[in-house]
Design a protein around this motif. Structure first.
Motif, PDB file in Angstrom:
ATOM      1  N   GLU A  20       0.836  -1.205   0.000  1.00  0.00           N
ATOM      2  CA  GLU A  20       0.000   0.000   0.000  1.00  0.00           C
ATOM      3  C   GLU A  20       0.870   1.254   0.000  1.00  0.00           C
ATOM      4  O   GLU A  20       0.647   2.187  -0.766  1.00  0.00           O
ATOM      5  CB  GLU A  20      -0.930   0.000   1.204  1.00  0.00           C
ATOM      6  CG  GLU A  20      -1.864   1.176   1.239  1.00  0.00           C
ATOM      7  CD  GLU A  20      -2.741   1.220   2.477  1.00  0.00           C
ATOM      8  OE1 GLU A  20      -3.550   2.147   2.566  1.00  0.00           O
ATOM      9  OE2 GLU A  20      -2.601   0.341   3.345  1.00  0.00           O
ATOM     10  N   LYS A  21       1.886   1.275   0.854  1.00  0.00           N
ATOM     11  CA  LYS A  21       2.771   2.445   0.936  1.00  0.00           C
ATOM     12  C   LYS A  21       3.538   2.645  -0.373  1.00  0.00           C
ATOM     13  O   LYS A  21       3.692   3.769  -0.843  1.00  0.00           O
ATOM     14  CB  LYS A  21       3.772   2.277   2.086  1.00  0.00           C
ATOM     15  CG  LYS A  21       3.157   2.167   3.442  1.00  0.00           C
ATOM     16  CD  LYS A  21       3.050   3.489   4.092  1.00  0.00           C
ATOM     17  CE  LYS A  21       2.536   3.240   5.515  1.00  0.00           C
ATOM     18  NZ  LYS A  21       2.070   4.393   6.154  1.00  0.00           N
ATOM     19  N   THR A  22       4.013   1.554  -0.967  1.00  0.00           N
ATOM     20  CA  THR A  22       4.733   1.643  -2.228  1.00  0.00           C
ATOM     21  C   THR A  22       3.817   2.167  -3.328  1.00  0.00           C
ATOM     22  O   THR A  22       4.201   3.035  -4.111  1.00  0.00           O
ATOM     23  CB  THR A  22       5.306   0.266  -2.631  1.00  0.00           C
ATOM     24  OG1 THR A  22       6.140  -0.213  -1.573  1.00  0.00           O
ATOM     25  CG2 THR A  22       6.107   0.357  -3.907  1.00  0.00           C
ATOM     26  N   GLY A  23       2.605   1.630  -3.360  1.00  0.00           N
ATOM     27  CA  GLY A  23       1.629   2.091  -4.354  1.00  0.00           C
ATOM     28  C   GLY A  23       1.317   3.560  -4.197  1.00  0.00           C
ATOM     29  O   GLY A  23       1.187   4.296  -5.178  1.00  0.00           O
ATOM     30  N   ARG A  24       1.198   4.000  -2.959  1.00  0.00           N
ATOM     31  CA  ARG A  24       0.921   5.419  -2.700  1.00  0.00           C
ATOM     32  C   ARG A  24       2.096   6.281  -3.155  1.00  0.00           C
ATOM     33  O   ARG A  24       1.904   7.330  -3.773  1.00  0.00           O
ATOM     34  CB  ARG A  24       0.647   5.633  -1.209  1.00  0.00           C
ATOM     35  CG  ARG A  24       0.194   7.053  -0.892  1.00  0.00           C
ATOM     36  CD  ARG A  24      -0.241   7.217   0.550  1.00  0.00           C
ATOM     37  NE  ARG A  24      -1.443   6.415   0.766  1.00  0.00           N
ATOM     38  CZ  ARG A  24      -1.718   5.787   1.908  1.00  0.00           C
ATOM     39  NH1 ARG A  24      -0.895   5.859   2.920  1.00  0.00           N
ATOM     40  NH2 ARG A  24      -2.826   5.086   2.039  1.00  0.00           N
ATOM     41  N   ALA A  25       3.323   5.822  -2.877  1.00  0.00           N
ATOM     42  CA  ALA A  25       4.508   6.592  -3.247  1.00  0.00           C
ATOM     43  C   ALA A  25       4.670   6.681  -4.767  1.00  0.00           C
ATOM     44  O   ALA A  25       5.103   7.704  -5.296  1.00  0.00           O
ATOM     45  CB  ALA A  25       5.755   5.964  -2.636  1.00  0.00           C
ATOM     46  N   LEU A  26       4.302   5.609  -5.459  1.00  0.00           N
ATOM     47  CA  LEU A  26       4.454   5.583  -6.922  1.00  0.00           C
ATOM     48  C   LEU A  26       3.223   6.096  -7.655  1.00  0.00           C
ATOM     49  O   LEU A  26       3.247   6.236  -8.873  1.00  0.00           O
ATOM     50  CB  LEU A  26       4.754   4.148  -7.389  1.00  0.00           C
ATOM     51  CG  LEU A  26       6.043   3.524  -6.875  1.00  0.00           C
ATOM     52  CD1 LEU A  26       6.130   2.070  -7.312  1.00  0.00           C
ATOM     53  CD2 LEU A  26       7.248   4.307  -7.359  1.00  0.00           C
ATOM     54  N   GLY A  27       2.149   6.323  -6.917  1.00  0.00           N
ATOM     55  CA  GLY A  27       0.908   6.762  -7.547  1.00  0.00           C
ATOM     56  C   GLY A  27       0.201   5.618  -8.263  1.00  0.00           C
ATOM     57  O   GLY A  27      -0.560   5.834  -9.192  1.00  0.00           O
ATOM     58  N   ASN A  28       0.450   4.394  -7.826  1.00  0.00           N
ATOM     59  CA  ASN A  28      -0.114   3.202  -8.447  1.00  0.00           C
ATOM     60  C   ASN A  28      -1.333   2.745  -7.632  1.00  0.00           C
ATOM     61  O   ASN A  28      -1.199   2.101  -6.590  1.00  0.00           O
ATOM     62  CB  ASN A  28       0.952   2.108  -8.503  1.00  0.00           C
ATOM     63  CG  ASN A  28       0.524   0.888  -9.269  1.00  0.00           C
ATOM     64  OD1 ASN A  28      -0.661   0.615  -9.409  1.00  0.00           O
ATOM     65  ND2 ASN A  28       1.500   0.138  -9.750  1.00  0.00           N
ATOM     66  N   LYS A  29      -2.512   3.067  -8.095  1.00  0.00           N
ATOM     67  CA  LYS A  29      -3.757   2.753  -7.377  1.00  0.00           C
ATOM     68  C   LYS A  29      -3.973   1.242  -7.258  1.00  0.00           C
ATOM     69  O   LYS A  29      -4.465   0.760  -6.254  1.00  0.00           O
ATOM     70  CB  LYS A  29      -4.972   3.387  -8.071  1.00  0.00           C
ATOM     71  CG  LYS A  29      -4.929   4.885  -8.134  1.00  0.00           C
ATOM     72  CD  LYS A  29      -5.308   5.467  -6.816  1.00  0.00           C
ATOM     73  CE  LYS A  29      -5.389   6.988  -6.939  1.00  0.00           C
ATOM     74  NZ  LYS A  29      -5.620   7.631  -5.680  1.00  0.00           N
TER      75      LYS A  29
END
Length: 57
Positions: A20-29
């Motif tokens: 979740e944190k990685t997705g948030r950082a990369l903008g990957n929903k």
């Protein structure tokens, strides 16, 4: 609850938080959603195991 199952469930929760944190950082929903889903799975499995332990006693 067996130690192995508890560790596996906690592993799902931690891995989900990381996704979740990685997705948030990369903008990957999509990655964010998968992380939240994995966290929910780990928490649900943990609750089921606690329920089983309650009925065993």
């Amino acid at each position: 609850m067996g130690i192995g199952k508890k560790a596996r469930n906690i592993g799902h929760i931690v891995e989900g938080k990381a996704k979740e944190k990685t997705g948030r950082a990369l903008g990957n929903k999509s990655l964010q959603r998968r992380g939240k889903t994995e966290q929910a799975m780990g928490k649900m499995r943990q609750a089921v195991e606690k329920g089983r332990d309650t009925f065993k006693s």
